[in-house]
Design a protein around this motif. Sequence first.
Motif, PDB file in Angstrom:
ATOM      1  N   VAL A   1      -1.784  37.201  29.801  1.00 51.96           N
ATOM      2  CA  VAL A   1      -0.846  38.355  29.207  1.00 51.96           C
ATOM      3  C   VAL A   1      -0.609  38.110  27.922  1.00 51.96           C
ATOM      4  CG1 VAL A   1       1.207  39.904  29.700  1.00 51.96           C
ATOM      5  CG2 VAL A   1      -0.048  38.789  31.511  1.00 51.96           C
ATOM      6  N   SER A   2      -1.280  38.863  27.093  1.00 53.75           N
ATOM      7  CA  SER A   2      -0.931  38.879  25.508  1.00 53.75           C
ATOM      8  C   SER A   2       0.030  39.870  25.200  1.00 53.75           C
ATOM      9  CB  SER A   2      -2.261  38.965  25.025  1.00 53.75           C
ATOM     10  OG  SER A   2      -3.441  38.083  25.166  1.00 53.75           O
ATOM     11  N   THR A   3      -0.200  41.038  25.758  1.00 50.08           N
ATOM     12  CA  THR A   3       0.752  42.252  25.658  1.00 50.08           C
ATOM     13  C   THR A   3       1.159  42.612  26.716  1.00 50.08           C
ATOM     14  OG1 THR A   3      -0.195  42.444  23.361  1.00 50.08           O
ATOM     15  CG2 THR A   3       1.045  44.339  24.468  1.00 50.08           C
ATOM     16  N   PRO A   4       2.289  42.804  27.049  1.00 51.26           N
ATOM     17  CA  PRO A   4       2.777  43.390  28.489  1.00 51.26           C
ATOM     18  C   PRO A   4       2.516  44.754  28.600  1.00 51.26           C
ATOM     19  CG  PRO A   4       4.864  42.896  27.063  1.00 51.26           C
ATOM     20  CD  PRO A   4       3.524  42.295  26.178  1.00 51.26           C
ATOM     21  N   GLY A   5       2.303  45.244  29.692  1.00 51.09           N
ATOM     22  CA  GLY A   5       1.963  46.582  30.171  1.00 51.09           C
ATOM     23  C   GLY A   5       2.854  47.647  29.777  1.00 51.09           C
ATOM     24  N   ARG A   6       4.333  47.220  29.880  1.00 51.56           N
ATOM     25  CA  ARG A   6       5.320  48.286  29.376  1.00 51.56           C
ATOM     26  C   ARG A   6       5.134  48.800  27.928  1.00 51.56           C
ATOM     27  NH1 ARG A   6       7.903  43.082  29.329  1.00 51.56           N
ATOM     28  NH2 ARG A   6       8.505  42.570  27.031  1.00 51.56           N
ATOM     29  N   ASP A   7       4.367  48.057  27.047  1.00 46.59           N
ATOM     30  CA  ASP A   7       4.222  48.456  25.815  1.00 46.59           C
ATOM     31  C   ASP A   7       2.752  49.241  25.626  1.00 46.59           C
ATOM     32  OD1 ASP A   7       6.646  47.360  25.193  1.00 46.59           O
ATOM     33  OD2 ASP A   7       5.734  45.300  24.674  1.00 46.59           O
TER      34      ASP A   7
ATOM     35  N   GLU B   1       0.585  28.080  25.459  1.00 47.59           N
ATOM     36  CA  GLU B   1       1.573  28.968  25.707  1.00 47.59           C
ATOM     37  C   GLU B   1       1.618  30.065  24.868  1.00 47.59           C
ATOM     38  OE1 GLU B   1       5.119  25.801  27.893  1.00 47.59           O
ATOM     39  OE2 GLU B   1       5.223  26.698  25.918  1.00 47.59           O
ATOM     40  N   VAL B   2       1.747  31.257  25.602  1.00 45.25           N
ATOM     41  CA  VAL B   2       1.793  32.635  24.710  1.00 45.25           C
ATOM     42  C   VAL B   2       3.324  32.877  24.442  1.00 45.25           C
ATOM     43  CG1 VAL B   2       1.044  34.811  24.760  1.00 45.25           C
ATOM     44  CG2 VAL B   2      -0.443  33.149  25.610  1.00 45.25           C
ATOM     45  N   ILE B   3       3.847  32.881  23.482  1.00 44.55           N
ATOM     46  CA  ILE B   3       5.072  33.134  23.063  1.00 44.55           C
ATOM     47  C   ILE B   3       5.242  34.667  22.780  1.00 44.55           C
ATOM     48  CG2 ILE B   3       7.229  32.462  21.916  1.00 44.55           C
ATOM     49  CD1 ILE B   3       6.070  29.935  23.614  1.00 44.55           C
ATOM     50  N   SER B   4       6.249  35.297  23.552  1.00 46.04           N
ATOM     51  CA  SER B   4       6.513  36.630  23.113  1.00 46.04           C
ATOM     52  C   SER B   4       7.161  37.075  22.024  1.00 46.04           C
ATOM     53  CB  SER B   4       7.302  37.444  24.267  1.00 46.04           C
ATOM     54  OG  SER B   4       8.724  36.749  24.424  1.00 46.04           O
ATOM     55  N   ARG B   5       7.397  38.107  21.398  1.00 46.27           N
ATOM     56  CA  ARG B   5       8.132  38.367  20.281  1.00 46.27           C
ATOM     57  C   ARG B   5       9.476  37.882  20.243  1.00 46.27           C
ATOM     58  NH1 ARG B   5       8.935  43.553  18.035  1.00 46.27           N
ATOM     59  NH2 ARG B   5       8.345  42.884  16.232  1.00 46.27           N
ATOM     60  N   ASP B   6       9.985  37.717  21.518  1.00 44.84           N
ATOM     61  CA  ASP B   6      11.549  37.660  21.655  1.00 44.84           C
ATOM     62  C   ASP B   6      11.690  35.918  21.750  1.00 44.84           C
ATOM     63  OD1 ASP B   6      10.836  37.237  24.158  1.00 44.84           O
ATOM     64  OD2 ASP B   6      11.899  38.770  25.068  1.00 44.84           O
ATOM     65  N   GLY B   7      10.723  35.190  21.722  1.00 48.81           N
ATOM     66  CA  GLY B   7      10.718  33.910  21.884  1.00 48.81           C
ATOM     67  C   GLY B   7      10.501  33.281  23.226  1.00 48.81           C
ATOM     68  N   GLY B   8      10.382  33.949  24.255  1.00 48.38           N
ATOM     69  CA  GLY B   8      10.231  33.483  25.621  1.00 48.38           C
ATOM     70  C   GLY B   8       8.527  33.450  25.853  1.00 48.38           C
ATOM     71  N   VAL B   9       8.367  32.438  26.863  1.00 49.17           N
ATOM     72  CA  VAL B   9       6.886  32.374  27.300  1.00 49.17           C
ATOM     73  C   VAL B   9       6.516  33.427  28.144  1.00 49.17           C
ATOM     74  CG1 VAL B   9       5.415  30.829  28.367  1.00 49.17           C
ATOM     75  CG2 VAL B   9       7.291  29.682  27.373  1.00 49.17           C
ATOM     76  N   LEU B  10       5.596  34.169  27.518  1.00 44.41           N
ATOM     77  CA  LEU B  10       5.010  35.185  28.308  1.00 44.41           C
ATOM     78  C   LEU B  10       4.078  34.988  29.053  1.00 44.41           C
ATOM     79  CD1 LEU B  10       5.048  38.428  27.967  1.00 44.41           C
ATOM     80  CD2 LEU B  10       3.295  38.514  26.239  1.00 44.41           C
ATOM     81  N   ASP B  11       3.198  33.927  28.767  1.00 44.67           N
ATOM     82  CA  ASP B  11       2.132  33.509  29.899  1.00 44.67           C
ATOM     83  C   ASP B  11       1.806  32.163  29.459  1.00 44.67           C
ATOM     84  OD1 ASP B  11       0.590  33.513  31.987  1.00 44.67           O
ATOM     85  OD2 ASP B  11      -0.702  35.238  31.354  1.00 44.67           O
ATOM     86  N   ARG B  12       1.070  31.381  30.293  1.00 45.07           N
ATOM     87  CA  ARG B  12       0.340  30.195  29.946  1.00 45.07           C
ATOM     88  C   ARG B  12      -1.061  30.192  30.404  1.00 45.07           C
ATOM     89  NH1 ARG B  12       5.557  28.931  32.117  1.00 45.07           N
ATOM     90  NH2 ARG B  12       6.775  27.670  30.744  1.00 45.07           N
ATOM     91  N   ILE B  13      -1.824  29.439  29.296  1.00 45.80           N
ATOM     92  CA  ILE B  13      -3.277  29.336  29.623  1.00 45.80           C
ATOM     93  C   ILE B  13      -3.687  28.024  30.091  1.00 45.80           C
ATOM     94  CG2 ILE B  13      -5.536  29.623  28.473  1.00 45.80           C
ATOM     95  CD1 ILE B  13      -4.232  31.348  26.376  1.00 45.80           C
ATOM     96  N   CYS B  14      -4.456  27.914  31.351  1.00 45.12           N
ATOM     97  CA  CYS B  14      -4.690  26.694  31.671  1.00 45.12           C
ATOM     98  C   CYS B  14      -6.080  26.188  31.347  1.00 45.12           C
ATOM     99  CB  CYS B  14      -4.617  26.982  33.183  1.00 45.12           C
ATOM    100  SG  CYS B  14      -3.063  26.982  33.941  1.00 45.12           S
ATOM    101  N   ALA B  15      -6.159  25.172  31.394  1.00 42.51           N
ATOM    102  CA  ALA B  15      -7.682  24.339  31.069  1.00 42.51           C
ATOM    103  C   ALA B  15      -8.875  24.966  31.972  1.00 42.51           C
ATOM    104  CB  ALA B  15      -7.829  22.992  31.361  1.00 42.51           C
ATOM    105  N   VAL B  16      -9.955  25.217  31.284  1.00 41.98           N
ATOM    106  CA  VAL B  16     -11.199  25.710  32.171  1.00 41.98           C
ATOM    107  C   VAL B  16     -11.624  24.447  32.644  1.00 41.98           C
ATOM    108  CG1 VAL B  16     -13.428  26.921  31.875  1.00 41.98           C
ATOM    109  CG2 VAL B  16     -11.551  27.461  30.549  1.00 41.98           C
ATOM    110  N   PRO B  17     -11.741  24.553  34.053  1.00 44.44           N
ATOM    111  CA  PRO B  17     -12.177  23.179  34.816  1.00 44.44           C
ATOM    112  C   PRO B  17     -13.933  23.224  34.483  1.00 44.44           C
ATOM    113  CG  PRO B  17     -12.057  25.024  36.205  1.00 44.44           C
ATOM    114  CD  PRO B  17     -11.404  25.516  34.978  1.00 44.44           C
ATOM    115  N   GLU B  18     -14.294  21.837  34.170  1.00 41.34           N
ATOM    116  CA  GLU B  18     -15.754  21.690  34.086  1.00 41.34           C
ATOM    117  C   GLU B  18     -16.355  21.912  35.257  1.00 41.34           C
ATOM    118  OE1 GLU B  18     -16.961  20.518  31.418  1.00 41.34           O
ATOM    119  OE2 GLU B  18     -15.118  20.637  29.919  1.00 41.34           O
ATOM    120  N   LEU B  19     -17.545  22.418  35.354  1.00 43.01           N
ATOM    121  CA  LEU B  19     -18.231  22.635  36.331  1.00 43.01           C
ATOM    122  C   LEU B  19     -19.349  21.558  36.723  1.00 43.01           C
ATOM    123  CD1 LEU B  19     -18.932  26.605  35.773  1.00 43.01           C
ATOM    124  CD2 LEU B  19     -17.145  25.460  37.152  1.00 43.01           C
TER     125      LEU B  19
END
Length: 470
Positions: A387-393, A452-470
């Motif tokens: 989630v980069s930009t929340p759907g409410r916006d 970590e994706v930090i929202s405009r108001d300073g909270g953590v909006l989402d986290r990106i996890c490592a891509v597992p090696e196949l």
Amino acid sequence: MSTKVVKSIREAIALTGLRDGMTVSFHHHLRNGDYVLNMVMEQIADLGIRDLTVNASSLFDAHQPLADHIRNHVVTGVLTDYMAAGLGREISRGLLERPVEFRTHGGRPSDIACGRTPVDVAFIAAPSADPMGNCSGKYGKSACGSLGYAAADAMYAKKVVVITDGLVPYPLLDWSIPEIYVDYVVEVEAIGNPAGIVSGTTRITRDPVGLVMASYAARVIEHSGLLEEGFSFQTGAGGASLAAASFLKDIMLSKGVKGSFGLGGITGYMVDMLRAGCFQSLLDVQCFDLQAVESLRTDPRHQEISALHYASPTMRSAVVDSLDVVILGATEIDTDFNVNVHTDSNGYIMGGSGGHSDTAAGAKLAMIIAPMFRARLPIVTDRVTCVSTPGRDIDVLVTQGGIAVNPKNGALAQRLRDAGLPVLDIHELKAKAEAITGTPKALPKGDRVVAEVISRDGGVLDRICAVPEL
């Protein structure tokens, strides 16, 4: 007269007192043509300084050498608003021990100004500067236009070093950043390649699919109820977005609508709209092409603004909060209208919010323009990877196969239907795409958080996890 000029980047670093564990900052106005970050980091590494945090407004493929500095523990922390795919792929595989912190173009300067992410030494790439540090991006052989993203760094960093390849006699006229913030000035042979500020996408699309989307987008604006005297507008530099701006220009001229301002990263197409009388002014935080640079230099209606002025949520006001319409892109959008612009379809980092969520939050109408599918993967999903930009916006999704309106905007949906536009429920649009592409398999996700994706108001909006090696 006194001077702040020192002989080399190495000497400037030593004079700032930079030491292990500190934070250095850079701005991205030279985009993929920037030389300064690499030059500075090479000298820092050679001096034996370690454990630094790099706070960069954006990181491009030109900054790939930063990966080696991470491997060698010169850099142990990264804060940025955008990261290109080369470095992003390595981060996604776990290169950095600490998660990258992604902010927005408004959140970054806000956090610097408020002291949440203090900067010890800011390095400012300036196409022209005088010996006391007054500097500008509008003049010189490496002219890049606005220095809007460097302003907060200059104002709030403990030490500021201006690096220029255009040293001029004092005083430089029409400066972007004044000498009162600058400690040292270094002259080098070249700070970058000005042609590199052109992102490679700043051309109107000729693709029939893109032109259909652009036409729909312009008609959505036309029938939104917002296209009236004083209208304000921002669009990105993607081909379909630029085509939408071109169609909108024709509509505005035919209707005699005089807008108030165009905003954001400015392209030559926005300059054309200014010159055609569509807007009274352009407010420019960065230039996306050399036509925009020339306009900023020569047209007083084209004004430079800082990233704080552009989009900070903690200033007394920001321009994004006066914005009527913004056109944005997406790598994914889900059925709740959440948008991903951080990762690709495999989960690898290849972008960032930039001003995406700032403008979506501020604008009266935030529109996503994207194809129904890319590489046989549908654009609409049950849940975005990040989630980069929340759907409410987000208000509207425009594709070649139809237009989905966020259910919160029932009146807008009806206006568009009345205008004969193909409005679909977003679930219908998803099903329509999957009928062509099939339903994609769920993406495997690693356990380790790499960003970590930090929202405009300073909270953590989402986290990106490592891509597992196949």
